[in-house]
Design an enzyme around this catalytic site. Structure first.
Site, PDB file in Angstrom:
ATOM      1  N   ARG A 179       0.859  -1.172   0.000  1.00  0.00           N
ATOM      2  CA  ARG A 179       0.000   0.000   0.000  1.00  0.00           C
ATOM      3  C   ARG A 179       0.901   1.229   0.000  1.00  0.00           C
ATOM      4  O   ARG A 179       1.963   1.225   0.646  1.00  0.00           O
ATOM      5  CB  ARG A 179      -0.886   0.052   1.257  1.00  0.00           C
ATOM      6  CG  ARG A 179      -2.044  -0.932   1.281  1.00  0.00           C
ATOM      7  CD  ARG A 179      -3.118  -0.613   0.237  1.00  0.00           C
ATOM      8  NE  ARG A 179      -4.256  -1.517   0.304  1.00  0.00           N
ATOM      9  CZ  ARG A 179      -4.385  -2.639  -0.407  1.00  0.00           C
ATOM     10  NH1 ARG A 179      -3.436  -3.002  -1.256  1.00  0.00           N
ATOM     11  NH2 ARG A 179      -5.464  -3.387  -0.296  1.00  0.00           N
ATOM     12  N   GLU A 211      -4.417   7.241  -5.084  1.00  0.00           N
ATOM     13  CA  GLU A 211      -4.692   6.465  -6.302  1.00  0.00           C
ATOM     14  C   GLU A 211      -6.047   6.889  -6.849  1.00  0.00           C
ATOM     15  O   GLU A 211      -6.982   7.041  -6.057  1.00  0.00           O
ATOM     16  CB  GLU A 211      -4.695   4.962  -5.988  1.00  0.00           C
ATOM     17  CG  GLU A 211      -3.327   4.473  -5.560  1.00  0.00           C
ATOM     18  CD  GLU A 211      -3.289   2.989  -5.200  1.00  0.00           C
ATOM     19  OE1 GLU A 211      -4.288   2.281  -5.429  1.00  0.00           O
ATOM     20  OE2 GLU A 211      -2.256   2.538  -4.688  1.00  0.00           O
ATOM     21  N   HIS A 229      -1.829   0.002  -9.805  1.00  0.00           N
ATOM     22  CA  HIS A 229      -2.373  -0.955  -8.836  1.00  0.00           C
ATOM     23  C   HIS A 229      -2.992  -2.166  -9.552  1.00  0.00           C
ATOM     24  O   HIS A 229      -4.190  -2.429  -9.451  1.00  0.00           O
ATOM     25  CB  HIS A 229      -3.402  -0.288  -7.911  1.00  0.00           C
ATOM     26  CG  HIS A 229      -3.587  -1.030  -6.612  1.00  0.00           C
ATOM     27  ND1 HIS A 229      -3.845  -0.388  -5.411  1.00  0.00           N
ATOM     28  CD2 HIS A 229      -3.539  -2.354  -6.314  1.00  0.00           C
ATOM     29  CE1 HIS A 229      -3.956  -1.294  -4.451  1.00  0.00           C
ATOM     30  NE2 HIS A 229      -3.783  -2.498  -4.982  1.00  0.00           N
TER      31      HIS A 229
HETATM   32  O1  GLV Z   1      -4.536  -4.494  -3.342  1.00  0.00           O
HETATM   33  C1  GLV Z   1      -5.241  -5.423  -3.557  1.00  0.00           C
HETATM   34  C2  GLV Z   1      -5.864  -6.238  -2.564  1.00  0.00           C
HETATM   35  O2  GLV Z   1      -5.805  -5.901  -1.365  1.00  0.00           O
HETATM   36  O3  GLV Z   1      -6.456  -7.247  -2.937  1.00  0.00           O
END
Ligand code: GLV
Length: 329
Positions: free
Chosen positions: A241, A270, A289
């Site tokens: 993260r 994001e 992401h």
């Molecule tokens: O970042 C993606 C998730 O937490 O699945």
């Protein structure tokens, strides 16, 4: 009004077969395409009749969920649960579910994609070809660094950390070390991985790869001091993260050559704002992401999220509850 329980799907559209699975027993309200969801009046109204929420990537604060008095389950299509107020959900007896395991290998692939792309400067080199700037032989100014045989330091040795370690050890002959709150002797045996104190791992690794969940304990875990410990040859990879990193400090470290490069799938904000230096630096590979974003894996995640929600609505234990032990069941 129908007597069926209501399931709200938000932010992520479900494939027709998964939606039909829900519709066989429940009334489904689809908010998957709603912008600014938490401000949406229809969504707020729908919450008053919701028994289940299925979705991801939206922070659902307590004040909002207070408007959902019948809520039994929040089923996230993600493994990370940093968007949820877990204490609040547990106190209300609401089951929080997530999607571990089904995304492990794909997310580890993303980590390796970033490791390789950053080391070999793949995006920068591909851009050169695309722009028509490949005009001569490739010489030292364009060289990357090896991945095979180097040292890989993984922070957070959970399922995804272990899958990255396996790729490093067995695919690329890397020597793997890890830092985690608890030691995992099984992984140590399987991977010949050493547990190291964080500072030692940062100092000793050619590649530092972060997989820890975001929590108050890990917020801004990587700042100026940590980048200085890594040093000028290190490549930093974050698939966890954005919040685990002090982003301005990382930008400084990348601009000043304190570290060599970064491969990043996650950011403080994001989508990453277009004016962020991270979107424009040659020594940064920035992805939007996409950790788990393949057809197969996103389907498997959505399927697990639907099955988790269905189990709770039927009064059964779901396959992947997050806060089960905190619930009075
Ligand atoms: O970042 C993606 C998730 O937490 O699945």
């Amino acid at each position: 009004m129908s007597s069926k329980k209501t399931v709200i799907v938000y932010q992520r559209a479900l494939k027709p077969d998964l939606r039909e699975k829900l519709e066989r027993e429940y009334n489904v309200l689809d908010f998957s395409q709603t912008p600014n969801l938490t401000q949406d009046a229809e969504f707020k109204k729908a919450l008053s009749q919701a028994h289940a929420l299925i979705g991801s990537s939206v922070t659902l604060p307590a004040e909002l969920l207070d408007q959902a008095p019948h809520l039994e389950v929040v089923s996230s299509i993600s493994v990370g649960v940093d968007n949820y107020d877990i204490d609040y959900l547990s106190k209300r007896g609401i089951v929080l579910c997530h999607t571990p395991d089904v995304l492990t290998e794909t997310t580890a692939d993303t980590a390796f994609l970033l490791i390789l792309a950053s080391a070999r400067r793949a995006v920068e080199m591909a851009e050169m070809v695309r722009k028509g700037d490949w005009t001569g032989g490739i010489a030292e100014p364009h060289f990357g660094v090896d991945v095979q045989g180097k040292t890989l330091g993984i922070i957070g040795m959970g399922r995804i950390g272990a899958a990255i370690a396996r790729r490093g050890k067995f695919g690329f002959n890397m020597s793997v070390s890890y830092h985690n709150r608890s030691r995992h002797e099984d992984f140590e045996r399987e991977l010949g991985a050493d547990w190291k104190a964080l500072d030692d791992l940062l100092r000793d690794s050619d590649f530092v790869c972060v997989t820890v969940p975001l929590s108050e304990a890990t917020r801004h875990m990587f700042g100026k001091r940590e980048f200085e410990l890594m040093g000028e040859n290190t490549i930093f990879v974050n698939i966890a993260r954005g919040g685990v990193v002090d982003e301005p400090a990382m930008i400084d470290a990348l601009q000043n050559g304190t570290i060599r490069a970064a491969g990043l799938d996650v950011f403080d904000i994001e989508p990453l704002p277009g004016d962020s230096p991270l979107a424009h630096m040659d020594n940064v590979v920035a992805l939007p992401h996409i950790g788990s974003a393949t057809h197969e894996t996103r389907y498997a995640m959505a399927e697990l999220a639907v099955d988790n929600a269905l189990a709770v609505l039927r009064g059964e234990k779901p396959r992947a509850p997050y806060n089960w032990d905190a619930l009075d069941r």
